[in-house]
Scaffold this active site. Structure first.
Site, PDB file in Angstrom:
ATOM      1  N   HIS A  72     -28.382 -49.432 -18.396  1.00 26.73           N
ATOM      2  CA  HIS A  72     -27.111 -49.864 -18.550  1.00 26.73           C
ATOM      3  C   HIS A  72     -26.373 -50.192 -17.789  1.00 26.73           C
ATOM      4  O   HIS A  72     -25.223 -50.722 -17.652  1.00 26.73           O
ATOM      5  CB  HIS A  72     -27.072 -49.513 -19.873  1.00 26.73           C
ATOM      6  N   ASP A 128     -31.069 -46.423 -21.406  1.00 28.37           N
ATOM      7  CA  ASP A 128     -29.550 -47.048 -21.666  1.00 28.37           C
ATOM      8  C   ASP A 128     -28.623 -46.490 -20.138  1.00 28.37           C
ATOM      9  O   ASP A 128     -28.920 -47.145 -18.937  1.00 28.37           O
ATOM     10  CB  ASP A 128     -29.547 -46.056 -22.493  1.00 28.37           C
TER      11      ASP A 128
END
Ligand SMILES: *[C@@H]1O[C@H](CO)[C@@H](O)[C@H](O)[C@H]1NC(C)=O
Ligand SMILES: *[C@@H]1O[C@H](CO)[C@@H](O)[C@H](O)[C@H]1NC(C)=O
Ligand SMILES: *[C@@H]1O[C@H](CO)[C@@H](O)[C@H](O)[C@H]1NC(C)=O
Ligand SMILES: *[C@@H]1O[C@H](CO)[C@@H](O)[C@H](O)[C@H]1NC(C)=O
Ligand SMILES: *[C@@H]1O[C@H](CO)[C@@H](O)[C@H](O)[C@H]1NC(C)=O
Ligand SMILES: *[C@@H]1O[C@H](CO)[C@@H](O)[C@H](O)[C@H]1NC(C)=O
Length: 297
Positions: free
Chosen positions: A143, A120
Site C-alpha cells: 500500500h 499492506d
C-alpha cells in the site's frame, strides 16, 4: 499505536524487546512469522505482531530477512534513535495487515536501503513521530508509504519532519500518502518526498483527509489534523489510473504550503491524460505534469 499496546506492550506480540538501550541486531538470518495460519483470522486484534521494539533507544537493526509475519513485520513504538537498514521484508500481496515497518511515538529514525513487498503499507508513520528519514526503499506490491491514519476518535495526533527520498514504488495501491480521519486535532507538517519513482502505481500522490476504511460509519466533523509544509520534488513515473495527484484536504481547515516541483506522472490508461485533483489545498507547483492548477494560492 493503539491504547492496549501502550498499556500492555507484552500482549499479542511475538518477538518483543522493551526498554532496551543500544541494542544492535545485525545478521543474515530469517524471521519467519508463518503468518498464513493467522491471516484468515477474522478478529485482527487477536493477531500477533512479529517483531516489536517498545521504548528502545539507539536501536540498530540490519541485514535480516523478515517473511510472512502474522500482522506487522516490524513495529517501533516510543523509541528514540534507530537505524534500520538492508532489510528484506516480504509477504504475499493478498496477506491482510502485513505492514512492513510501523513507526509510532518515535523520533530520530533512519530507514534505508531495504526491499519491502507486503500486503499492506511498506512503511507507516503514525502519531508522535518526528525526524524520520526514509531513503533507498524499494516498495511493492503493497500500500505504499503512509503517514497516518491520524486523528481517529478526535485524537490529538502530531507528526513532523518526515523525509522520504530515493524510493521506488512498483505496483502499489498508493504511492506516498498522508491520511487523516475527520475530527482530529494536531498536525502533520514538514514532510518531504524527493527523488521518487512510481511504476504502475494506483494512486501515486494522495492526501486523504476523509479517511474512512470500509465498514466504518464516518461523518464530516468541524475539526481536523492540520496538514502543512509538504513538498513533492523530483518525482517521475506511471499510474494505472488517470487521477495521479489527489490532494483532498479538510473542508474547514485545508492544507497549506503544499509544493510540487518537477513532478511528472503519466497515466497508463489507454487514451487518457493524467490529471490532478485538489480540494481546499493551498500551495504552488512548478515544472509539473499534469499541472496542479487546482491548488489555491
Ligand atoms: C554488521 O555486520 C557486518 C558483518 O559482520 C559488519 O561488517 C558491520 O560492521 C556490522 N554493522 C553494524 C552496524 O554493527
Ligand atoms: C535526516 O536527514 C537530514 C538531512 O539529510 C539530516 O540532517 C538528519 O540528521 C537526518 N536524520 C536522521 C534521524 O537520520
Ligand atoms: C537509492 O536507493 C537504492 C536502493 O533502492 C540504493 O541502492 C542507492 O544507493 C540509493 N542512492 C542514493 C543516492 O542514496
Ligand atoms: C496537541 O498536542 C501538541 C503536542 O503535544 C500540543 O502542543 C497541543 O497543544 C495539543 N493540542 C490540543 C488542542 O490539545
Ligand atoms: C480523491 O481522494 C478522495 C479521498 O480518498 C476520494 O474520495 C476521491 O474520490 C478522490 N478523487 C479522485 C478524483 O479520485
Ligand atoms: C464531507 O465533505 C466533503 C467536502 O465538502 C464532501 O465532498 C463529502 O460529501 C462530505 N461527506 C459527508 C459524509 O458529508
Amino acid at each position: 499505536m493503539e491504547q492496549w499496546e501502550m498499556e500492555k506492550p507484552m500482549t499479542l506480540l511475538w518477538l518483543a524487546f522493551t526498554n532496551v538501550n543500544g541494542l544492535t541486531i545485525n545478521g543474515s538470518g530469517t524471521i519467519n512469522g508463518r503468518g498464513s495460519a493467522w491471516w484468515p483470522q477474522p478478529c485482527l486484534h487477536k493477531v500477533a505482531k512479529a517483531l516489536t521494539f517498545y521504548r528502545c533507544n539507539r536501536l540498530v537493526l540490519k541485514g535480516l530477512r523478515h517473511i510472512n509475519s502474522q500482522r506487522n513485520h516490524i513495529t517501533l513504538t516510543n523509541c528514540k534513535g534507530a537505524t534500520i537498514s538492508n532489510l528484506h521484508i516480504s509477504a504475499p500481496a493478498t496477506s491482510p495487515n502485513t505492514d512492513g515497518i510501523d513507526i509510532g511515538g518515535s523520533s530520530n529514525v533512519q530507514i534505508r536501503n531495504s526491499f519491502i513487498s507486503t500486503g499492506d503499507d511498506c512503511i507507516a508513520v503514525s502519531s508522535g513521530s518526528s525526524h524520520i528519514n526514509i531513503t533507498g526503499i524499494s516498495c511493492g506490491p503493497g500500500h505504499g508509504i503512509s503517514i497516518g491514519a491520524l486523528g481517529v476518535h478526535g485524537e490529538n495526533d502530531t507528526v513532523e519532519e518526515v523525509h522520504v527520498r530515493n524510493c521506488t514504488f512498483k505496483g502499489t495501491m498508493t504511492g506516498v500518502r498522508i491520511k487523516t480521519w475527520q475530527g482530529g486535532v494536531g498536525y502533520a507538517r514538514k514532510i518531504s518526498f524527493d527523488k521518487i519513482k512510481f511504476i504502475r502505481v494506483d494512486s501515486p500522490i494522495i492526501i486523504d483527509q476523509y479517511y474512512c476504511p470500509s465498514g466504518e460509519n464516518c461523518r464530516n466533523e468541524t475539526s481536523a489534523i492540520k496538514i502543512s509544509d509538504v513538498s513533492y520534488k523530483s518525482i517521475v513515473g506511471t499510474s494505472i489510473t488517470d487521477k495521479v495527484i489527489n490532494l483532498s484536504c479538510d473542508q474547514n481547515v485545508g492544507c497549506s504550503n503544499i509544493q510540487l516541483d518537477h513532478v511528472y506522472i503519466k497515466s497508463m490508461v489507454p487514451g487518457k491524460k493524467a490529471y490532478s485533483y485538489c480540494f481546499n489545498a493551498h500551495g504552488k507547483y512548478t515544472h509539473t505534469r499534469p499541472v496542479a492548477d487546482c491548488l489555491k494560492p
